[in-house]
Design a protein around this motif. Structure first.
Motif, PDB file in Angstrom:
ATOM      1  N   ASN A  16       6.600  -1.628  -0.187  1.00  0.00           N
ATOM      2  CA  ASN A  16       5.560  -2.361   0.538  1.00  0.00           C
ATOM      3  C   ASN A  16       4.803  -3.364  -0.327  1.00  0.00           C
ATOM      4  O   ASN A  16       4.039  -4.174   0.196  1.00  0.00           O
ATOM      5  N   GLY A  88       3.724  -2.963  10.091  1.00  0.00           N
ATOM      6  CA  GLY A  88       3.715  -4.020   9.087  1.00  0.00           C
ATOM      7  C   GLY A  88       5.058  -4.712   8.946  1.00  0.00           C
ATOM      8  O   GLY A  88       5.126  -5.936   8.777  1.00  0.00           O
ATOM      9  N   SER A  92       5.729  -8.705   9.768  1.00  0.00           N
ATOM     10  CA  SER A  92       6.290  -9.586   8.736  1.00  0.00           C
ATOM     11  C   SER A  92       7.502 -10.346   9.274  1.00  0.00           C
ATOM     12  O   SER A  92       7.633 -11.561   9.079  1.00  0.00           O
ATOM     13  N   GLY A 113      -0.106  -7.021  10.430  1.00  0.00           N
ATOM     14  CA  GLY A 113       0.563  -6.709   9.177  1.00  0.00           C
ATOM     15  C   GLY A 113      -0.377  -6.068   8.169  1.00  0.00           C
ATOM     16  O   GLY A 113      -0.007  -5.125   7.456  1.00  0.00           O
ATOM     17  N   THR A 114      -1.604  -6.559   8.108  1.00  0.00           N
ATOM     18  CA  THR A 114      -2.599  -6.004   7.195  1.00  0.00           C
ATOM     19  C   THR A 114      -2.952  -4.573   7.581  1.00  0.00           C
ATOM     20  O   THR A 114      -3.097  -3.693   6.717  1.00  0.00           O
ATOM     21  N   PHE A 117       0.011  -2.458   6.493  1.00  0.00           N
ATOM     22  CA  PHE A 117       0.068  -2.303   5.040  1.00  0.00           C
ATOM     23  C   PHE A 117      -1.049  -1.409   4.521  1.00  0.00           C
ATOM     24  O   PHE A 117      -0.809  -0.402   3.837  1.00  0.00           O
TER      25      PHE A 117
END
Length: 430
Positions: A16, A88, A92, A113-114, A117
């Protein structure tokens, strides 16, 4: 300790970290401003990018402690880790389809995505005490995980920069096509190298099955209990205070280094190259700090790393050229992964074994809220004084306060407090 499970855990950091380097730091910010926000002024697009990051961090801050508490109750750390990872990974990959002017869609994908993650990292961190007993080199394993992340994220970033700057090598028509392929590569990389963890690490069986619909209610309830229970762990509370200060200083250096470099005239290519230098210098030194934590103890190793950060801030005040920026990038590589790894290991000793996801989630959310202070101090100091140099110098206060508060933490006593709490919760009720 299961060596295969531990290796799989470390490989997730390799997996990641591609998102951290390519999506958060190097490639996506430029793509967002130059492509997704095409038609907007540069100041407007930059403001939208800042708001996008803030929205993502705010959502993570709200979700992390709630889901962490629920994961501890239900024994489903891997369940939530998989879910956030898939979120995530999907976000992406979908950046491949973002076109010119699609800044709203790009902002939404980056927020998702944040969340994937950062939310996943809360459960990833919380697996460490489950997989590595305290007496079995936890500092070194934690540091090794960060080192894997430096290697994985750095290697893919090198390939992605080649895709963008030399698209012909990959049979691509231009750099924009290379950027889209870079986004897809992050998704594939993240998924591929997460598979060992998904395969070899399983959730523990909960004491009693809990319906999924109750997770949120239980999570909010237990998060509130976490806040109220902190007074039962005096050493943990003092560590929280120290962490909020020094982590804010570290995160501000990470997030503001590029802006500071540009403000004093450092070129974009030099800034990107410095990021790569930090990544690869960090590999051996993260492992070194893990060994240092074993031999000297976690607190002395953390003192050393924070003292180097303090020196970085002081030297940054006098920086005038790209050469200076490269030297500071090397120094950041010395301590960035090591300080975070040692702090993570130290924190894991101070939390009850049956509430790790809950407390790591609380650490995550509190760290994210506190991390808003450093950039604000940097910006306000620069506006008041008219020089960003005083903004970088102001960060010295965060490291000095963090070191001073860390000195008040009694690690041995805190470990006993955590073990006593875990034993008490495990004891059968009469």
């Amino acid at each position: 300790m299961n060596p295969r499970a531990v290796r799989a855990w470390m490989m997730y950091d390799w997996a990641n970290s591609a998102f951290a380097t390519t999506m958060m730091a190097a490639v996506l910010p430029i793509f967002y401003i130059e492509v997704a926000s095409k038609g907007l002024s540069s100041s407007t697009s930059a403001s939208y990018w800042g708001l996008t990051q803030a929205a993502g961090m705010l959502l993570v801050a709200i979700l992390a402690p709630v889901l962490g508490a629920a994961a501890d109750y239900a024994g489903k750390k891997m369940f939530f880790l998989r879910g956030f990872s898939y979120l995530g990974i999907a976000a992406s990959f979908l950046f491949v389809f973002i076109g010119q002017g699609d800044y709203l869609a790009a902002s939404l994908l980056f927020v998702l995505g944040t969340v994937g993650f950062s939310g996943g990292n809360s459960f990833y961190d919380a697996l460490l005490p489950d997989l590595v007993p305290e007496e079995q080199k936890r500092e070194y394993i934690s540091s090794k995980g960060f080192a894997y992340g430096y290697v994985g994220g750095g290697l893919l970033l090198v390939v992605n920069l080649l895709m963008i700057q030399k698209p012909g090598l990959f049979g691509l028509p231009d750099g924009e096509a290379g950027t889209r392929l870079a986004f897809a590569s992050v998704a594939v990389w993240w998924l591929l190298f997460s598979l060992p963890l998904f395969r070899h690490v399983k959730d523990r069986t909960a004491d009693a099955p809990i319906p999924f619909r109750q997770y949120t209610r239980m999570g909010f309830s237990r998060t509130w209990e976490t806040l109220k229970s902190l007074k039962q762990y005096p050493q943990l509370l003092k560590f929280f205070l120290a962490y909020w200060f020094f982590n804010d200083g570290i995160n501000t250096i990470i997030t503001m280094a590029t802006a500071y470099g540009k403000a004093i005239g450092i070129g974009t290519s030099d800034l990107i190259m410095a990021l790569l230098i930090t990544q690869f210098v960090g590999i051996p030194f993260t492992l070194l700090f893990g060994k240092m934590g074993e031999r000297l103890g976690a607190k002395p190793a953390l003192y050393i790393s924070l003292s180097i950060y303090l020196l970085i801030v002081l030297l940054g005040y006098f920086m005038t050229s790209a050469t200076h920026f490269y030297l500071l990038a090397v120094m950041v590589g010395f301590v960035q992964g090591g300080s975070q790894a040692v702090a993570r290991s130290l924190f894991s000793r101070l939390v009850p074994a049956d509430r790790t996801a809950e407390f790591f989630g609380f650490l995550s959310v509190s760290g994210k809220f506190s991390s808003m202070v450093g950039p604000a101090v940097f910006a306000a100091t620069g506006l008041i004084t008219g020089s960003s140099r005083y903004g970088i110098l102001a960060l010295a206060l965060f490291f000095l306060a963090g070191i001073a508060l860390l000195r008040t933490v009694n690690l041995e006593q805190g470990t006993l407090e955590a073990k006593k709490a875990a034993a008490g919760s495990a004891a059968p009720s009469c």
